[in-house]
Design an enzyme around this catalytic site. Structure first.
Site, PDB file in Angstrom:
ATOM      1  N   THR A   1       0.822  -1.210   0.000  1.00  0.00           N
ATOM      2  CA  THR A   1       0.000   0.000   0.000  1.00  0.00           C
ATOM      3  C   THR A   1       0.858   1.263   0.000  1.00  0.00           C
ATOM      4  O   THR A   1       2.032   1.236   0.350  1.00  0.00           O
ATOM      5  CB  THR A   1      -0.945   0.012   1.223  1.00  0.00           C
ATOM      6  OG1 THR A   1      -0.174   0.043   2.414  1.00  0.00           O
ATOM      7  CG2 THR A   1      -1.852  -1.202   1.228  1.00  0.00           C
ATOM      8  N   ASP A   2       0.226   2.352  -0.399  1.00  0.00           N
ATOM      9  CA  ASP A   2       0.911   3.647  -0.359  1.00  0.00           C
ATOM     10  C   ASP A   2       0.503   4.384   0.910  1.00  0.00           C
ATOM     11  O   ASP A   2      -0.182   3.826   1.775  1.00  0.00           O
ATOM     12  CB  ASP A   2       0.622   4.450  -1.628  1.00  0.00           C
ATOM     13  CG  ASP A   2      -0.855   4.763  -1.836  1.00  0.00           C
ATOM     14  OD1 ASP A   2      -1.649   4.672  -0.861  1.00  0.00           O
ATOM     15  OD2 ASP A   2      -1.228   5.089  -2.968  1.00  0.00           O
ATOM     16  N   PHE A   3       0.875   5.637   1.018  1.00  0.00           N
ATOM     17  CA  PHE A   3       0.599   6.395   2.243  1.00  0.00           C
ATOM     18  C   PHE A   3      -0.892   6.544   2.527  1.00  0.00           C
ATOM     19  O   PHE A   3      -1.290   6.776   3.655  1.00  0.00           O
ATOM     20  CB  PHE A   3       1.288   7.771   2.193  1.00  0.00           C
ATOM     21  CG  PHE A   3       0.646   8.734   1.233  1.00  0.00           C
ATOM     22  CD1 PHE A   3      -0.324   9.621   1.666  1.00  0.00           C
ATOM     23  CD2 PHE A   3       1.017   8.741  -0.113  1.00  0.00           C
ATOM     24  CE1 PHE A   3      -0.911  10.509   0.777  1.00  0.00           C
ATOM     25  CE2 PHE A   3       0.435   9.629  -0.990  1.00  0.00           C
ATOM     26  CZ  PHE A   3      -0.538  10.515  -0.547  1.00  0.00           C
TER      27      PHE A   3
END
Length: 149
Positions: A27-29
């Site tokens: 996942t990203d931020f």
């Protein structure tokens, strides 16, 4: 040392199903799966599909026969996956040419399609030139084509 059983997917009819779980590192931020990771999931699923169909890419490469490379990719994102989702990449062979195979892939969360792609893989010589796929591979793909092809 004994070899480990093949992890990964399986064929259900002509569809190859490859399960995967989304980990935090995917996942990203924002907590959503980073868009490029879908390409990784599909690549893993395609490689697993070939292995399950009896196509040994490593042996072909080691013997100097050739290797697959993605020559076209069309992808559509519908909805993002999130941490801990259990997904399934479904891959089907759509078309077979002398040096290419077209594979349609869907990343599913249950019955919902999150992402889909159409991938053209070209079989290339070590010099990077298109060449005919090995006959046993063509025979394997022919069993996976839609009946109306």
């Amino acid at each position: 040392m004994t070899s480990a059983p093949h992890p990964g997917g399986r064929f259900v009819g002509r569809e190859h199903q490859f399960p995967l779980r989304i980990y935090f590192e995917d996942t990203d931020f924002s907590g959503l799966v980073y868009h490029a990771n879908y390409l990784r999931y599909m690549e893993r699923a395609r490689s697993d599909m070939l292995k399950c169909a009896g196509i040994d890419q490593r042996e072909a490469f080691d013997n100097g026969e050739g290797v697959y490379a993605v020559s076209e990719l069309e992808i559509k994102y519908k909805r993002p996956a999130r941490f801990d989702d259990l997904l399934c990449v479904i891959s089907t062979v759509e078309h077979l040419g002398a040096a290419t195979v077209v594979i349609h892939q869907r990343v599913m969360l249950g019955d919902e399609m999150l992402t889909q792609a159409r991938v053209v893989a070209a079989f290339l010589s070590r010099e990077g030139r298109p060449r005919r796929q090995p006959k046993p591979w063509i025979a394997a793909f022919e069993t996976l084509l839609p009946k109306d092809s």
